[in-house]
Design a protein around this motif. Structure first.
Motif, PDB file in Angstrom:
ATOM      1  N   LEU A 181       0.947  -1.340  -0.194  1.00 31.20           N
ATOM      2  CA  LEU A 181       0.033   0.059  -0.170  1.00 31.20           C
ATOM      3  C   LEU A 181       0.847   1.237  -0.093  1.00 31.20           C
ATOM      4  O   LEU A 181       0.560   2.157  -0.703  1.00 31.20           O
ATOM      5  N   ALA A 182       1.897   1.308   0.781  1.00 32.26           N
ATOM      6  CA  ALA A 182       2.703   2.440   0.771  1.00 32.26           C
ATOM      7  C   ALA A 182       3.486   2.773  -0.604  1.00 32.26           C
ATOM      8  O   ALA A 182       3.589   3.799  -1.150  1.00 32.26           O
ATOM      9  N   LEU A 183       3.628   1.408  -1.307  1.00 28.05           N
ATOM     10  CA  LEU A 183       4.394   1.918  -2.776  1.00 28.05           C
ATOM     11  C   LEU A 183       3.314   2.397  -3.545  1.00 28.05           C
ATOM     12  O   LEU A 183       3.411   3.166  -4.360  1.00 28.05           O
ATOM     13  N   ALA A 236       4.168   6.183  -2.983  1.00 26.13           N
ATOM     14  CA  ALA A 236       5.496   6.341  -3.369  1.00 26.13           C
ATOM     15  C   ALA A 236       5.024   6.691  -4.999  1.00 26.13           C
ATOM     16  O   ALA A 236       5.448   7.548  -5.800  1.00 26.13           O
ATOM     17  N   MET A 237       4.179   5.813  -5.452  1.00 27.15           N
ATOM     18  CA  MET A 237       4.026   5.943  -7.162  1.00 27.15           C
ATOM     19  C   MET A 237       2.891   7.202  -7.301  1.00 27.15           C
ATOM     20  O   MET A 237       3.270   7.951  -8.337  1.00 27.15           O
ATOM     21  N   PRO A 238       2.069   7.589  -6.306  1.00 29.23           N
ATOM     22  CA  PRO A 238       1.563   8.756  -6.991  1.00 29.23           C
ATOM     23  C   PRO A 238       2.488  10.019  -6.950  1.00 29.23           C
ATOM     24  O   PRO A 238       2.208  10.976  -7.477  1.00 29.23           O
ATOM     25  N   LEU A 239       3.195  10.028  -5.666  1.00 26.94           N
ATOM     26  CA  LEU A 239       4.240  11.087  -5.665  1.00 26.94           C
ATOM     27  C   LEU A 239       4.856  11.246  -7.061  1.00 26.94           C
ATOM     28  O   LEU A 239       5.336  12.114  -7.566  1.00 26.94           O
ATOM     29  N   LYS A 240       5.430  10.100  -7.685  1.00 28.03           N
ATOM     30  CA  LYS A 240       6.181   9.951  -8.716  1.00 28.03           C
ATOM     31  C   LYS A 240       5.321  10.467 -10.003  1.00 28.03           C
ATOM     32  O   LYS A 240       5.826  11.396 -10.569  1.00 28.03           O
ATOM     33  N   LEU A 273      10.990   8.627  -3.454  1.00 27.83           N
ATOM     34  CA  LEU A 273      10.396   7.285  -2.379  1.00 27.83           C
ATOM     35  C   LEU A 273      10.133   6.051  -3.259  1.00 27.83           C
ATOM     36  O   LEU A 273      10.352   5.095  -2.476  1.00 27.83           O
ATOM     37  N   VAL A 274      10.094   5.898  -4.494  1.00 26.41           N
ATOM     38  CA  VAL A 274       9.739   4.845  -5.155  1.00 26.41           C
ATOM     39  C   VAL A 274      10.889   3.808  -4.990  1.00 26.41           C
ATOM     40  O   VAL A 274      10.535   2.526  -4.519  1.00 26.41           O
ATOM     41  N   ARG A 275      12.234   3.947  -5.018  1.00 31.33           N
ATOM     42  CA  ARG A 275      13.265   3.270  -4.880  1.00 31.33           C
ATOM     43  C   ARG A 275      13.475   2.750  -3.312  1.00 31.33           C
ATOM     44  O   ARG A 275      13.113   1.453  -3.146  1.00 31.33           O
ATOM     45  N   VAL A 286      10.850   2.554  -0.935  1.00 28.86           N
ATOM     46  CA  VAL A 286       9.852   2.179  -0.450  1.00 28.86           C
ATOM     47  C   VAL A 286       9.988   0.706  -1.507  1.00 28.86           C
ATOM     48  O   VAL A 286       9.365  -0.406  -0.939  1.00 28.86           O
ATOM     49  N   GLY A 287      10.173   0.640  -2.652  1.00 24.81           N
ATOM     50  CA  GLY A 287      10.072  -0.672  -3.549  1.00 24.81           C
ATOM     51  C   GLY A 287      10.839  -1.718  -2.935  1.00 24.81           C
ATOM     52  O   GLY A 287      10.598  -2.648  -3.139  1.00 24.81           O
ATOM     53  N   MET A 288      12.165  -1.281  -2.547  1.00 27.58           N
ATOM     54  CA  MET A 288      13.252  -2.201  -1.951  1.00 27.58           C
ATOM     55  C   MET A 288      12.563  -2.600  -0.595  1.00 27.58           C
ATOM     56  O   MET A 288      12.808  -3.979  -0.368  1.00 27.58           O
ATOM     57  N   ILE A 289      12.104  -1.868   0.084  1.00 32.23           N
ATOM     58  CA  ILE A 289      11.292  -2.448   1.410  1.00 32.23           C
ATOM     59  C   ILE A 289      10.489  -3.488   1.221  1.00 32.23           C
ATOM     60  O   ILE A 289      10.395  -4.707   1.817  1.00 32.23           O
ATOM     61  N   HIS A 290       9.519  -3.147   0.106  1.00 33.19           N
ATOM     62  CA  HIS A 290       8.530  -3.822  -0.205  1.00 33.19           C
ATOM     63  C   HIS A 290       8.911  -5.377  -0.814  1.00 33.19           C
ATOM     64  O   HIS A 290       8.661  -6.391  -0.740  1.00 33.19           O
ATOM     65  N   GLY A 291       9.855  -5.293  -1.834  1.00 31.28           N
ATOM     66  CA  GLY A 291      10.680  -6.147  -2.266  1.00 31.28           C
ATOM     67  C   GLY A 291      11.171  -7.292  -1.133  1.00 31.28           C
ATOM     68  O   GLY A 291      10.890  -8.503  -1.235  1.00 31.28           O
ATOM     69  N   LEU A 292      11.769  -7.020  -0.220  1.00 31.58           N
ATOM     70  CA  LEU A 292      12.367  -7.526   1.108  1.00 31.58           C
ATOM     71  C   LEU A 292      11.051  -8.320   1.874  1.00 31.58           C
ATOM     72  O   LEU A 292      11.199  -9.259   2.067  1.00 31.58           O
ATOM     73  N   ALA A 293      10.261  -7.344   1.812  1.00 32.29           N
ATOM     74  CA  ALA A 293       8.807  -7.937   2.588  1.00 32.29           C
ATOM     75  C   ALA A 293       8.297  -9.156   1.790  1.00 32.29           C
ATOM     76  O   ALA A 293       7.804  -9.935   2.395  1.00 32.29           O
TER      77      ALA A 293
END
Length: 100
Positions: A17-19, A23-27, A35-37, A39-46
Motif C-alpha cells: 500500500l505504501a508503494l 510512492a507511485m502517486p508522488l512519482k 520514494l519509489v526506490r 519503498v520498492g526495496m523495502i516491499h521487495g524484501l517484505a
C-alpha cells in the motif's frame, strides 16, 4: 509460528500500500520519484520474507494445496494479505489448539 507469518503478511501488505498509494502517486502525479526506490526495496524484501516464511513456517501446520495457493495468491494483490489474514488466524488458533 503462524502468528509470525501473519505479522510478515501484515508488513508485506502495508509496504504494498505504501508503494501504490504513496510512492507511485508522488512519482507520477507530482514528479517526485525519490520514494519509489526505497519503498520498492523495502516491499521487495517484505515479499521475499513472506515467500520464505511460507516455505519454512507453514509445512506441517495443516495447510492443504488449496490453502497454499490461496496464501500465495494473496501476496500478489493489494489488500490480498489483509483479506487472507482471518483465514490465517483460524489456522493459527487450530494449530495452537492441536499443540496444546
Amino acid at each position: 509460528m503462524i502468528r509470525l507469518f501473519r505479522f510478515i503478511g501484515l508488513v508485506e501488505g502495508i509496504t504494498t500500500l505504501a508503494l501504490f498509494l504513496v510512492a507511485m502517486p508522488l512519482k507520477y502525479w507530482f514528479g517526485m520519484p525519490e520514494l519509489v526506490r526505497p519503498v520498492g526495496m523495502i516491499h521487495g524484501l517484505a515479499f521475499i520474507a513472506y515467500i520464505l516464511a511460507m516455505v519454512f513456517i507453514l509445512p506441517g501446520r495443516g495447510f492443504s494445496g488449496k490453502d497454499w495457493m490461496r496464501t500465495t495468491i494473496a501476496s500478489f494483490f493489494p489488500f490480498g494479505t489483509f483479506l487472507n489474514d482471518p483465514f490465517l488466524k483460524r489456522k493459527q488458533l487450530a494449530d495452537e489448539a492441536r499443540i496444546a
